[in-house]
Design a protein around this motif. Structure first.
Motif, PDB file in Angstrom:
ATOM      1  N   GLU A 299      24.325  -1.591  28.634  1.00  0.00           N
ATOM      2  CA  GLU A 299      25.596  -1.208  29.260  1.00  0.00           C
ATOM      3  C   GLU A 299      26.701  -1.244  28.203  1.00  0.00           C
ATOM      4  OE1 GLU A 299      26.246  -3.401  32.933  1.00  0.00           O
ATOM      5  OE2 GLU A 299      24.150  -3.067  33.488  1.00  0.00           O
ATOM      6  N   LYS A 300      27.647  -0.325  28.319  1.00  0.00           N
ATOM      7  CA  LYS A 300      28.610  -0.137  27.241  1.00  0.00           C
ATOM      8  C   LYS A 300      29.655  -1.250  27.133  1.00  0.00           C
ATOM      9  CE  LYS A 300      26.057   3.273  26.596  1.00  0.00           C
ATOM     10  NZ  LYS A 300      24.806   2.918  25.883  1.00  0.00           N
TER      11      LYS A 300
ATOM     12  N   ASN B 133      25.895   9.797  29.356  1.00  0.00           N
ATOM     13  CA  ASN B 133      26.618   8.545  29.075  1.00  0.00           C
ATOM     14  C   ASN B 133      28.109   8.703  29.371  1.00  0.00           C
ATOM     15  OD1 ASN B 133      24.164   7.637  28.250  1.00  0.00           O
ATOM     16  ND2 ASN B 133      24.819   6.874  26.263  1.00  0.00           N
TER      17      ASN B 133
ATOM     18  N   LYS C 299      22.366   0.970  35.504  1.00  0.00           N
ATOM     19  CA  LYS C 299      22.639  -0.389  35.033  1.00  0.00           C
ATOM     20  C   LYS C 299      21.400  -0.999  34.359  1.00  0.00           C
ATOM     21  CE  LYS C 299      26.303  -1.586  38.240  1.00  0.00           C
ATOM     22  NZ  LYS C 299      27.266  -1.026  37.304  1.00  0.00           N
ATOM     23  N   GLU C 300      21.638  -1.982  33.507  1.00  0.00           N
ATOM     24  CA  GLU C 300      20.513  -2.743  32.940  1.00  0.00           C
ATOM     25  C   GLU C 300      19.740  -3.391  34.090  1.00  0.00           C
ATOM     26  OE1 GLU C 300      21.569  -5.512  29.813  1.00  0.00           O
ATOM     27  OE2 GLU C 300      22.921  -4.062  28.892  1.00  0.00           O
TER      28      GLU C 300
ATOM     29  N   ARG D 201      26.723   4.137  21.809  1.00  0.00           N
ATOM     30  CA  ARG D 201      27.661   4.596  22.855  1.00  0.00           C
ATOM     31  C   ARG D 201      27.197   5.890  23.497  1.00  0.00           C
ATOM     32  NH1 ARG D 201      31.950   2.345  25.327  1.00  0.00           N
ATOM     33  NH2 ARG D 201      32.554   1.432  23.332  1.00  0.00           N
TER      34      ARG D 201
ATOM     35  N   ALA E 155      30.407   6.809  32.178  1.00  0.00           N
ATOM     36  CA  ALA E 155      31.686   6.175  31.802  1.00  0.00           C
ATOM     37  C   ALA E 155      32.857   6.759  32.598  1.00  0.00           C
ATOM     38  CB  ALA E 155      31.927   6.342  30.309  1.00  0.00           C
TER      39      ALA E 155
ATOM     40  N   ASP F 108      22.860   3.799  29.327  1.00  0.00           N
ATOM     41  CA  ASP F 108      23.399   2.518  29.823  1.00  0.00           C
ATOM     42  C   ASP F 108      22.312   1.606  30.371  1.00  0.00           C
ATOM     43  OD1 ASP F 108      25.678   4.373  29.679  1.00  0.00           O
ATOM     44  OD2 ASP F 108      26.795   2.682  30.536  1.00  0.00           O
TER      45      ASP F 108
END
Ligand SMILES: Cc1cc2nc3c(=O)[nH]c(=O)nc-3n(C[C@H](O)[C@H](O)[C@H](O)COP(=O)(O)OP(=O)(O)OC[C@H]3O[C@@H](n4cnc5c(N)ncnc54)[C@H](O)[C@@H]3O)c2cc1C
Ligand code: SF4
Length: 488
Positions: A192-193, A265, A28-29, A183, A269, A188
């Motif tokens: 974050e996407k 990534n 996560k950020e 993407r 997801a 991420d």
């Protein structure tokens, strides 16, 4: 200008990060937003320079002193309107841009520059939070159809601008999701996407169509596309990876960085169906290449649970401060230490990899390096000299090749008869972004080579103006450095 004495009263303050031990547990950020009162003070540091060098530092020509002033005054909605007048996606640049504007900021001559990038991020996040960013479809449609190939920042910017001009835009993307390197390249933890998804939803509501798993030149016929659409904008990126042609490069355990990053990534997801799993977990990892991609591999390896991470760069170690030949307001090639570097890596400069070593089953077990020296002579390309008696063996189980990209893929160029330039990008100049084939334009990394998000957005916007002009005879879309033209 908001506060005349602001730059004297307040020190530069940027977002803090969550502690390393905590943030490497997930993707996560991890930045901690500043309170609003602190952000206003940061806006107040802007001196509203008579000649704002930040403008020329920014490839988009963002109206920086104007939005800084609005932030100082707490007029966030007005700040958001100013920001969006030059930048379609400030939520991308506000998180990911290396901020050439800050290197060019006048305050940076003898003080720390204004925190332009962080102010930008907070403006756009306020705007999303308050519901000010809504779909704004055009009132009139021209009936012209445009195909945009590639959904990275250049393709998305070109698509939004051309849709605003009333054209019907379809974006073709070969991946299963929209976003380009945002993407499936950038991890991420840097963005974050959901940040992409949130924006793409708005673009869809504005009337742009997205076709994913649509590989132009492979499962979508490029020549047919040319016939069916009034114009094509090629925004396919510079995706050809630089190889390392040395012994052992085919061993199991040596991977291209992009394969590693893309798979990660996808895993974040929620996907898990990979033919071959590339993981740093429990491994001694060596990342070859000291740029952005290398840094992203380091952050990802640590999050996956690598035993150790080592980074090689063939170039000399840059200076900590500005080198003398790159004074303000130029972009300086100085030592950059990213948040990923701080999470744990040993960095080595002026080092060249000579050979990968494997066991009898073809698995990577280590590599050999030598130290190098760069010889600079006026009027000649720099020469690389290997230093005698510096050979060294390193144990490792995973090598990630982050050596950059050599240019654009040729598939579409071959099918449409497009000229490439000497760096194997699609050939077009910035006067009109036209290729040698009528009705076919190109922008972003596919035209300029691997670059930055801010340049991709800028090129997408500029190309859109020229496509609109080509189709309609003139264009009301904004052009950079042309503040008299109406802004949409
Ligand atoms: C690992 C990594 C990290 C980076 N980090 C940063 C950063 O922190 N900050 C920054 O400013 N820049 C960064 N960059 C650079 C930045 O991501 C690029 O400059 C930018 O994304 C270029 O945008 P683009 O739209 O031109 O191309 P891309 O983002 O590359 O998008 C091109 C898209 O076109 C699609 N495509 C290609 N060919 C076809 C085809 N024939 N048919 C259909 N679709 C096709 C591709 O699948 C892709 O989705 C990074 C790059 C990498 C590799
Ligand atoms: S150069 Fe710096 S201080 Fe001057 S207007 Fe731009 S952001 Fe403000």
């Amino acid at each position: 200008m908001g506060k005349i004495t602001g730059f004297l009263e307040y020190k530069r303050e940027v977002e803090a990060y969550k502690p390393i031990k905590e943030r490497v547990k997930n993707f996560k950020e991890f930045s901690i937003p500043l309170p609003e009162s602190h952000l206003k003070n940061q806006g107040a540091r802007c001196m509203d320079c008579g000649i704002p060098f930040c403008h020329s530092g920014c490839p988009l020509g963002n109206l920086i002193p104007d939005f800084n002033d609005k932030v100082y005054k707490g007029k966030w909605k007005e700040a958001a309107a100013i920001l969006h007048s030059t930048n379609n996606f400030p939520e991308f640049t506000g998180r990911l841009c290396p901020a050439p504007c800050e290197e060019a900021c006048v305050l940076g001559i003898n003080e720390d520059p204004v925190t332009i990038e962080n102010i930008e991020k907070n403006i756009v996040e306020q705007a999303f939070k308050n519901g000010w960013i809504v779909a704004n479809p055009p009132e009139i449609r021209t009936g012209k159809k445009i195909a945009v190939v590639g959904s990275g920042p250049s393709g998305l910017a070109a698509a939004q601008q051309l849709n605003r001009a009333g054209h019907l835009v379809t974006v073709f993307e070969r991946d299963d999701k929209v976003g380009g390197l945002l993407r499936y390249g950038i991890p991420d933890f840097k963005m974050e996407k959901l940040v992409i998804d949130r924006r793409v939803k708005i673009l869809e509501k504005e009337g742009i169509s997205f076709e994913t798993n649509a590989h132009v030149g492979v499962n979508v016929d490029a020549v047919k596309l040319k016939k069916e659409f009034d114009a094509i904008v090629l925004c396919g990126g510079a995706t050809v990876r630089r190889p390392i042609p040395i012994k052992g490069a085919d061993l199991k355990g040596v991977y291209q960085a992009m394969d590693f990053l893309k798979q990660n990534n996808k895993r974040v997801a929620g996907k898990n169906d990979f033919d071959e799993v590339i993981s740093a977990k429990g491994k001694h990892v060596i990342v070859i290449g000291g740029g952005d991609t290398g840094s992203d591999c380091i952050g990802t390896s640590n999050r996956q649970g690598a035993k150790s991470v080592t980074n090689f760069e063939i170039l000399d170690k840059p200076t900590e401060g500005r080198p003398p030949h790159q004074p303000w307001p130029y972009w300086p090639m100085r030592l950059r230490t990213s948040s990923s570097h701080k999470e744990g890596v040993e960095r080595f400069f002026s080092i060249s990899t000579k050979e990968f070593i494997g066991d009898k089953n073809g698995n990577l077990t280590g590599l050999k390096t030598v130290e190098v020296e760069w010889i600079f002579k006026e009027g000649e390309r720099p020469q690389l000299k290997e230093l005698p008696n510096t050979e060294k063996h390193w144990n490792c189980d995973l090598v990630l090749l982050a050596l950059g990209f050599t240019g654009a893929e040729k598939t579409i160029a071959d099918q449409l008869g497009l000229e490439m330039d000497f760096r194997t990008n699609i050939k077009a100049n910035t006067n009109d972004y036209r290729t040698n084939v009528s009705g076919v334009f190109t922008a972003g990394d596919m035209r300029r080579g691997q670059s930055l998000i801010v340049w991709a957005i800028s090129e997408g916007r500029q190309a859109a103006y020229h496509v609109d002009k080509y189709l309609m005879g003139s264009s009301n879309l904004p052009l950079k450095d042309d503040n008299d033209l109406p802004r949409i």
